[in-house]
Scaffold this active site. Structure first.
Site, PDB file in Angstrom:
ATOM      1  N   HIS A   1      33.603   8.478   3.611  1.00 13.25           N
ATOM      2  CA  HIS A   1      34.742   7.567   3.573  1.00 13.25           C
ATOM      3  C   HIS A   1      34.300   6.301   2.834  1.00 13.25           C
ATOM      4  O   HIS A   1      33.198   5.793   3.087  1.00 13.25           O
ATOM      5  CB  HIS A   1      35.154   7.128   4.981  1.00 13.25           C
ATOM      6  CG  HIS A   1      35.687   8.214   5.859  1.00 13.25           C
ATOM      7  ND1 HIS A   1      37.029   8.371   6.102  1.00 13.25           N
ATOM      8  CD2 HIS A   1      35.053   9.194   6.563  1.00 13.25           C
ATOM      9  CE1 HIS A   1      37.214   9.398   6.927  1.00 13.25           C
ATOM     10  NE2 HIS A   1      36.022   9.918   7.225  1.00 13.25           N
TER      11      HIS A   1
ATOM     12  N   HIS B   1      32.361  14.768   3.980  1.00 13.00           N
ATOM     13  CA  HIS B   1      32.945  13.753   3.082  1.00 13.00           C
ATOM     14  C   HIS B   1      32.421  12.375   3.465  1.00 13.00           C
ATOM     15  O   HIS B   1      32.144  12.110   4.632  1.00 13.00           O
ATOM     16  CB  HIS B   1      34.469  13.762   3.156  1.00 13.00           C
ATOM     17  CG  HIS B   1      35.002  13.770   4.564  1.00 13.00           C
ATOM     18  ND1 HIS B   1      35.038  14.912   5.326  1.00 13.00           N
ATOM     19  CD2 HIS B   1      35.470  12.787   5.344  1.00 13.00           C
ATOM     20  CE1 HIS B   1      35.522  14.637   6.513  1.00 13.00           C
ATOM     21  NE2 HIS B   1      35.782  13.337   6.561  1.00 13.00           N
TER      22      HIS B   1
END
Ligand code: AMP
Ligand code: ZN
Length: 145
Positions: A101, A99
């Site tokens: 951020h 992922h």
């Protein structure tokens, strides 16, 4: 990945504050934000780190990151923002489904990456450059992706 928290969110089996999704990526609010409005952009395919994200899905992932960054900046008006990712336990990764951020930043918000910067010794920069370039040049057909 049955036990992966982010796969559960992608499949709709776990709740999340969903902001956006496209064919290959989904963006949600982080449950423990650095600042309110901290976003996670997640590939829909399970992959542990950036290196495992399928090449044909990168474009949707990066576009989703830009769309939610723009929306976050224009709606919350932070004077700055960070985009970062932690890859591997040594780098601070705690959820092993890749992922990005995206987090707002504010003047004097006292968030610091505490860095002890190094200096290259004589010839060392060339040496590191050559080691990395050699891998790039022998894999120009993108077969390592
Ligand atoms: P990292 O440490 O870089 O792997 O980041 C993982 C992030 O995922 C942390 O900031 C967590 O707060 C966040 N997180 C973990 N589980 C959830 C969840 N179910 N929904 C939203 N964010 C989550
Ligand atoms: Zn997963």
């Amino acid at each position: 990945m049955i036990h992966c928290e982010f796969c559960k969110i992608v499949r709709g089996n776990s709740s999340a504050e969903i902001l956006y999704d496209n064919l290959h990526a989904i963006a949600i609010l982080d449950i423990n934000p650095i600042h309110y409005g901290h976003i996670l952009v997640i590939p829909k395919t399970h992959c542990a780190t950036f290196l495992e994200v399928p090449e044909e899905e990168l474009s949707d992932l990066i576009c989703a990151t830009k769309i939610v960054s723009r929306a976050m900046v224009d709606s919350l008006n932070p004077p700055g923002f960070n985009i970062f990712s932690n890859n591997g336990r040594a780098a601070g990764q705690s959820v092993f489904h890749f992922h990005f951020h995206v987090t707002p930043r504010y003047d004097d918000d006292n968030i610091q990456f505490v860095l002890k910067l190094k200096k290259y010794g004589e010839g060392e920069m060339t040496n590191y450059g050559e080691r990395i370039r050699r891998h790039i040049n022998t894999n120009l057909d993108c077969s390592i992706l």
